[in-house]
Design a protein around this motif. Structure first.
Motif, PDB file in Angstrom:
ATOM      1  N   ARG A 162     -13.448  80.347   6.864  1.00 59.16           N
ATOM      2  CA  ARG A 162     -14.870  80.705   6.754  1.00 59.16           C
ATOM      3  C   ARG A 162     -15.152  82.036   7.459  1.00 59.16           C
ATOM      4  O   ARG A 162     -15.817  82.910   6.906  1.00 59.16           O
ATOM      5  CB  ARG A 162     -15.705  79.573   7.360  1.00 59.16           C
ATOM      6  CG  ARG A 162     -17.207  79.805   7.338  1.00 59.16           C
ATOM      7  CD  ARG A 162     -17.687  80.281   8.676  1.00 59.16           C
ATOM      8  NE  ARG A 162     -19.140  80.377   8.728  1.00 59.16           N
ATOM      9  CZ  ARG A 162     -19.795  81.085   9.637  1.00 59.16           C
ATOM     10  NH1 ARG A 162     -19.138  81.758  10.567  1.00 59.16           N
ATOM     11  NH2 ARG A 162     -21.111  81.122   9.626  1.00 59.16           N
ATOM     12  N   ASP A 163     -14.621  82.208   8.673  1.00 60.77           N
ATOM     13  CA  ASP A 163     -14.860  83.444   9.413  1.00 60.77           C
ATOM     14  C   ASP A 163     -14.267  84.650   8.688  1.00 60.77           C
ATOM     15  O   ASP A 163     -14.878  85.724   8.623  1.00 60.77           O
ATOM     16  CB  ASP A 163     -14.270  83.345  10.820  1.00 60.77           C
ATOM     17  CG  ASP A 163     -15.042  82.379  11.718  1.00 60.77           C
ATOM     18  OD1 ASP A 163     -16.144  81.950  11.325  1.00 60.77           O
ATOM     19  OD2 ASP A 163     -14.541  82.058  12.815  1.00 60.77           O
ATOM     20  N   GLY A 164     -13.069  84.466   8.143  1.00 59.72           N
ATOM     21  CA  GLY A 164     -12.444  85.560   7.401  1.00 59.72           C
ATOM     22  C   GLY A 164     -13.246  85.926   6.162  1.00 59.72           C
ATOM     23  O   GLY A 164     -13.419  87.110   5.845  1.00 59.72           O
ATOM     24  N   ALA A 165     -13.748  84.912   5.471  1.00 59.48           N
ATOM     25  CA  ALA A 165     -14.559  85.169   4.279  1.00 59.48           C
ATOM     26  C   ALA A 165     -15.865  85.869   4.648  1.00 59.48           C
ATOM     27  O   ALA A 165     -16.338  86.743   3.908  1.00 59.48           O
ATOM     28  CB  ALA A 165     -14.844  83.856   3.557  1.00 59.48           C
ATOM     29  N   MET A 166     -16.456  85.490   5.772  1.00 56.10           N
ATOM     30  CA  MET A 166     -17.694  86.127   6.221  1.00 56.10           C
ATOM     31  C   MET A 166     -17.482  87.616   6.474  1.00 56.10           C
ATOM     32  O   MET A 166     -18.328  88.447   6.139  1.00 56.10           O
ATOM     33  CB  MET A 166     -18.203  85.446   7.496  1.00 56.10           C
ATOM     34  CG  MET A 166     -18.847  84.107   7.247  1.00 56.10           C
ATOM     35  SD  MET A 166     -20.509  84.325   6.548  1.00 56.10           S
ATOM     36  CE  MET A 166     -21.074  82.643   6.428  1.00 56.10           C
ATOM     37  N   ALA A 167     -16.350  87.957   7.080  1.00 59.36           N
ATOM     38  CA  ALA A 167     -16.050  89.368   7.343  1.00 59.36           C
ATOM     39  C   ALA A 167     -15.714  90.107   6.051  1.00 59.36           C
ATOM     40  O   ALA A 167     -16.222  91.199   5.788  1.00 59.36           O
ATOM     41  CB  ALA A 167     -14.892  89.477   8.336  1.00 59.36           C
ATOM     42  N   ALA A 168     -14.869  89.498   5.220  1.00 52.13           N
ATOM     43  CA  ALA A 168     -14.439  90.144   3.979  1.00 52.13           C
ATOM     44  C   ALA A 168     -15.595  90.320   3.007  1.00 52.13           C
ATOM     45  O   ALA A 168     -15.631  91.285   2.239  1.00 52.13           O
ATOM     46  CB  ALA A 168     -13.318  89.329   3.327  1.00 52.13           C
ATOM     47  N   GLY A 169     -16.555  89.396   3.037  1.00 47.49           N
ATOM     48  CA  GLY A 169     -17.689  89.478   2.123  1.00 47.49           C
ATOM     49  C   GLY A 169     -18.545  90.710   2.320  1.00 47.49           C
ATOM     50  O   GLY A 169     -19.291  91.112   1.422  1.00 47.49           O
ATOM     51  N   CYS A 170     -18.457  91.319   3.509  1.00 51.26           N
ATOM     52  CA  CYS A 170     -19.208  92.558   3.782  1.00 51.26           C
ATOM     53  C   CYS A 170     -18.451  93.797   3.336  1.00 51.26           C
ATOM     54  O   CYS A 170     -19.027  94.883   3.262  1.00 51.26           O
ATOM     55  CB  CYS A 170     -19.484  92.672   5.284  1.00 51.26           C
ATOM     56  SG  CYS A 170     -20.508  91.366   5.963  1.00 51.26           S
ATOM     57  N   LEU A 171     -17.147  93.640   3.061  1.00 50.53           N
ATOM     58  CA  LEU A 171     -16.294  94.797   2.788  1.00 50.53           C
ATOM     59  C   LEU A 171     -15.797  94.873   1.349  1.00 50.53           C
ATOM     60  O   LEU A 171     -15.524  95.956   0.841  1.00 50.53           O
ATOM     61  CB  LEU A 171     -15.078  94.760   3.724  1.00 50.53           C
ATOM     62  CG  LEU A 171     -15.385  94.765   5.222  1.00 50.53           C
ATOM     63  CD1 LEU A 171     -14.108  94.512   6.019  1.00 50.53           C
ATOM     64  CD2 LEU A 171     -16.014  96.084   5.634  1.00 50.53           C
TER      65      LEU A 171
END
Length: 202
Positions: A162-171
């Motif tokens: 979830r944390d990785g997806a949250m970061a990747a979703g901005c990039l």
């Protein structure tokens, strides 16, 4: 103006401040937004601001608690609407995926705040940790219904995805990130469900 109307005004002003802060803090960060701007955009007086929030940190704490309430409501609705633990966990994952694809997405409000409040003894940092512990505890309890022996590790794996997806979703492409996240959660749940079935068959 009646007494009841007079009493209602402060609560309306407080909600307006909180709504304004929630929007701006999430979109632009916390430290970059000053009290003067919050007062101006919420259309309240300085005295009204300090009547409800003795300082900016008090408003930041209320902002994080507001976001926590919203996320907790979503998670509890997913659990209540899906009696089977795997279905409930998938529903939680889908709500996260939808959030990543929503307009104005700027990542996880709590991870963003943690970057601005890294000191562990700060009240804001402690509020962040409390939220994340609640989320981890909730997932662990649900994962225990899928496979008790790996519940702790599986819940932490879910949080990391979830944390990785949250970061990747901005990039990157939010739709692709959301899809990748969901496939990862499905794989995680499938592995743990298979472990439970294998042990039951022995």
């Amino acid at each position: 103006m009646t007494p009841s109307e007079t009493e209602a005004r402060p609560s309306e002003a407080r909600q307006r401040l909180l709504t304004t802060a929630t929007r701006i803090f999430y979109a632009e960060g916390i430290h970059s937004v000053g009290v003067d701007r919050l007062i101006a955009e919420a259309k309240v007086t300085r005295a009204t601001f300090y009547r409800h929030f003795p300082g900016k940190e008090d408003l930041v704490l209320s902002y994080l608690r507001e976001v926590h309430t919203m996320e907790r409501t979503t998670v509890e609705a997913a659990i209540a609407g899906n009696p089977k633990p795997v279905d409930a966990l998938l529903a939680i994952a889908r709500s996260i995926a939808q959030g990543i694809q929503s307009p104005g997405f700027r990542g996880c409000a709590f991870l963003n705040a943690a970057a601005e409040y890294p000191t562990t003894d700060q009240p804001v940092h402690q509020e962040i940790i409390a939220h994340r512990q609640w989320f981890l505890d909730t997932l662990t309890a649900m994962m225990a219904q899928v496979h008790r022996g790996t519940a702790d590790a599986a819940a932490r794996h879910f949080v990391m995805l979830r944390d990785g997806a949250m970061a990747a979703g901005c990039l990157f492409d939010p739709a692709l990130v959301a899809e990748t996240f969901l496939r990862g959660i499905e794989g995680l749940l499938r592995i743990n469900a298979e472990r439970r079935s294998s042990e039951s068959a022995r």
